[in-house]
Write a protein that holds these residues in place. Structure first.
Motif, PDB file in Angstrom:
ATOM      1  N   ILE A  42     -73.325 -79.724  12.582  1.00 17.62           N
ATOM      2  CA  ILE A  42     -72.267 -80.012  13.541  1.00 17.62           C
ATOM      3  C   ILE A  42     -72.554 -81.393  14.127  1.00 17.62           C
ATOM      4  CG2 ILE A  42     -71.129 -79.285  15.665  1.00 17.62           C
ATOM      5  CD1 ILE A  42     -70.837 -77.231  13.423  1.00 17.62           C
ATOM      6  N   LYS A  43     -71.571 -82.283  14.024  1.00 14.83           N
ATOM      7  CA  LYS A  43     -71.743 -83.645  14.517  1.00 14.83           C
ATOM      8  C   LYS A  43     -70.861 -83.874  15.739  1.00 14.83           C
ATOM      9  CE  LYS A  43     -72.778 -85.432   9.957  1.00 14.83           C
ATOM     10  NZ  LYS A  43     -72.465 -86.400   8.921  1.00 14.83           N
ATOM     11  N   SER A  44     -71.369 -84.684  16.656  1.00 17.12           N
ATOM     12  CA  SER A  44     -70.583 -85.074  17.823  1.00 17.12           C
ATOM     13  C   SER A  44     -70.946 -86.509  18.196  1.00 17.12           C
ATOM     14  CB  SER A  44     -70.836 -84.139  19.004  1.00 17.12           C
ATOM     15  OG  SER A  44     -72.148 -84.284  19.490  1.00 17.12           O
ATOM     16  N   GLU A  45     -70.068 -87.104  18.964  1.00 11.63           N
ATOM     17  CA  GLU A  45     -70.273 -88.466  19.451  1.00 11.63           C
ATOM     18  C   GLU A  45     -69.998 -88.454  20.942  1.00 11.63           C
ATOM     19  OE1 GLU A  45     -68.642 -92.935  18.412  1.00 11.63           O
ATOM     20  OE2 GLU A  45     -68.299 -91.299  17.008  1.00 11.63           O
ATOM     21  N   PHE A  46     -70.810 -89.162  21.720  1.00 16.23           N
ATOM     22  CA  PHE A  46     -70.606 -89.127  23.158  1.00 16.23           C
ATOM     23  C   PHE A  46     -71.023 -90.422  23.833  1.00 16.23           C
ATOM     24  CE2 PHE A  46     -74.564 -87.066  22.023  1.00 16.23           C
ATOM     25  CZ  PHE A  46     -75.507 -87.584  22.892  1.00 16.23           C
TER      26      PHE A  46
END
Length: 123
Positions: A42-46
């Motif tokens: 699971i990838k996310s950007e913040f």
């Protein structure tokens, strides 16, 4: 006697090792992260400021208040929770750092199940 002394010396050297943690380098900035949940990446950007984190995860944007407990531990509180799960605060602890990334563990506040991941500074 010599093997015993060598063993004790080696044990002392190994037990003194501490992972590098320059946590203040990661209090603010633009990052991307990848964790494994149920065997799937699971990838996310913040983006994180002193008091706010805005995260893009699976096409949706989520905002959280940021409250640092100490230099390496932070609590995230979802600003507009849409369900009971999102009402739970998340505790994140930075375990180790490099010049451009950190390894962390996180869990819902009060729960024992911890997940691990890595966050990298976006370029």
């Amino acid at each position: 006697m010599k093997p015993f002394l060598l063993f004790v010396f080696a044990l002392c050297m190994v037990s003194c090792y501490n992972a590098e943690r320059n946590c203040t380098d990661f209090k603010t900035g633009h990052f991307y992260s990848e964790i494994i949940i149920d065997g799937k990446p699971i990838k996310s950007e913040f983006n994180r400021t002193d008091h706010l984190q805005i995260e893009t995860y699976q096409g949706k944007v989520d905002s959280s208040e940021v409250r640092w407990i100490n230099d390496c531990e932070v609590i995230f509180k979802t600003i507009n929770p849409k369900n009971r799960i999102e009402r739970k605060d998340i505790h994140l602890k930075i375990l180790s750092t490099t010049d451009s990334s950190y390894t962390y563990e996180y869990s819902y506040v009060g729960e024992d199940l911890k997940q691990k991941g890595t966050a990298n500074r976006a370029k």
